[in-house]
Scaffold this motif. Structure first.
Motif, PDB file in Angstrom:
ATOM      1  N   GLU A  33      66.762  24.657  -1.310  1.00 37.35           N
ATOM      2  CA  GLU A  33      66.375  25.398  -0.105  1.00 37.35           C
ATOM      3  C   GLU A  33      65.862  24.453   0.981  1.00 37.35           C
ATOM      4  OE1 GLU A  33      64.987  29.638  -2.126  1.00 37.35           O
ATOM      5  OE2 GLU A  33      63.580  27.959  -2.076  1.00 37.35           O
TER       6      GLU A  33
ATOM      7  N   GLN B 266      68.820  22.437   2.410  1.00 32.52           N
ATOM      8  CA  GLN B 266      69.637  23.353   3.216  1.00 32.52           C
ATOM      9  C   GLN B 266      68.969  23.617   4.567  1.00 32.52           C
ATOM     10  OE1 GLN B 266      72.602  24.659   2.547  1.00 32.52           O
ATOM     11  NE2 GLN B 266      72.759  26.337   3.997  1.00 32.52           N
TER      12      GLN B 266
ATOM     13  N   ARG C 166      69.200  20.480   6.830  1.00 31.45           N
ATOM     14  CA  ARG C 166      70.564  20.210   7.305  1.00 31.45           C
ATOM     15  C   ARG C 166      71.019  21.257   8.326  1.00 31.45           C
ATOM     16  NH1 ARG C 166      69.518  15.897   4.928  1.00 31.45           N
ATOM     17  NH2 ARG C 166      70.398  15.259   2.971  1.00 31.45           N
ATOM     18  N   THR C 167      70.751  22.528   8.069  1.00 32.38           N
ATOM     19  CA  THR C 167      71.263  23.584   8.948  1.00 32.38           C
ATOM     20  C   THR C 167      70.399  23.791  10.189  1.00 32.38           C
ATOM     21  OG1 THR C 167      70.186  25.320   7.651  1.00 32.38           O
ATOM     22  CG2 THR C 167      72.463  24.814   7.096  1.00 32.38           C
ATOM     23  N   LYS C 168      69.100  23.754  10.042  1.00 31.82           N
ATOM     24  CA  LYS C 168      68.208  24.020  11.177  1.00 31.82           C
ATOM     25  C   LYS C 168      68.055  22.811  12.097  1.00 31.82           C
ATOM     26  CE  LYS C 168      64.488  26.316  13.007  1.00 31.82           C
ATOM     27  NZ  LYS C 168      64.710  27.273  14.029  1.00 31.82           N
TER      28      LYS C 168
ATOM     29  N   ASP D   9      69.899  19.598  11.515  1.00 32.69           N
ATOM     30  CA  ASP D   9      71.001  18.641  11.389  1.00 32.69           C
ATOM     31  C   ASP D   9      70.506  17.277  10.905  1.00 32.69           C
ATOM     32  OD1 ASP D   9      73.675  17.857  11.457  1.00 32.69           O
ATOM     33  OD2 ASP D   9      73.567  17.203  13.547  1.00 32.69           O
TER      34      ASP D   9
END
Length: 159
Positions: A78, A81, A84-86, A88
């Motif tokens: 989590e 993730q 990386r997603t919020k 970069d």
């Protein structure tokens, strides 16, 4: 206590051991991080700093910690993730550790023992700048953003 930061072993986000010796010859910015903290937006400035100076020898290492206000409760999957997603994030996010207390990770034992004040980490997003030869150059509190002029100047001087 290990004499050099390069004598230590940490775990990557996947739980696999990584010798800090891997980073010998690089300037390190070590940060204890949390996903649910008021300072969490510093991930953006950390990533910008990382991208600006990685080719010149800077490595940002993020160590998630749930020690302060329970602000990093997630699993490693989590956390990675989220980073990386919020934000970069492309720098290394390591395994969650304790930055304070009886179970303090040896890395944070070394960092606090080698800082001028030798006091415990105070909150999430405290930063430690390490020279290419493994010496602690400077320690910055949580309120010091990674794009702070003094911090950036110190990074440039170390490179």
């Amino acid at each position: 206590m290990e004499k050099s930061i390069f004598d230590l072993v940490v775990n990557g986000a996947d739980g696999q051991p990584i010798s800090m010796d891997k980073y010998k010859g690089r300037v390190l910015l070590i940060v204890n991080v949390a996903s649910q903290c008021g300072f969490t937006p510093q991930y953006e400035a950390l990533e910008k700093l990382h991208r600006a100076y990685k080719e010149r020898g800077l490595t940002v290492l993020a160590f998630p910690s749930n020690d302060f206000g329970g602000q990093e409760p997630g699993s490693m999957d989590e956390i990675v993730q989220f980073c990386r997603t919020k934000y970069d994030v492309t720098f290394d996010v390591m395994e969650k550790v304790h930055a304070i207390g009886d179970q303090k990770h040896p890395l944070f034992q070394w960092l606090t023992a080698h800082s001028d004040s030798q006091e415990e980490v105070q909150w999430n997003f405290e930063k430690f700048l390490i020279s290419r030869d493994g010496q602690l150059i400077a320690r910055y509190g949580s309120r010091t953003s990674p794009d702070d002029a003094d911090l950036v100047s110190d990074v440039e001087a170390a490179l």
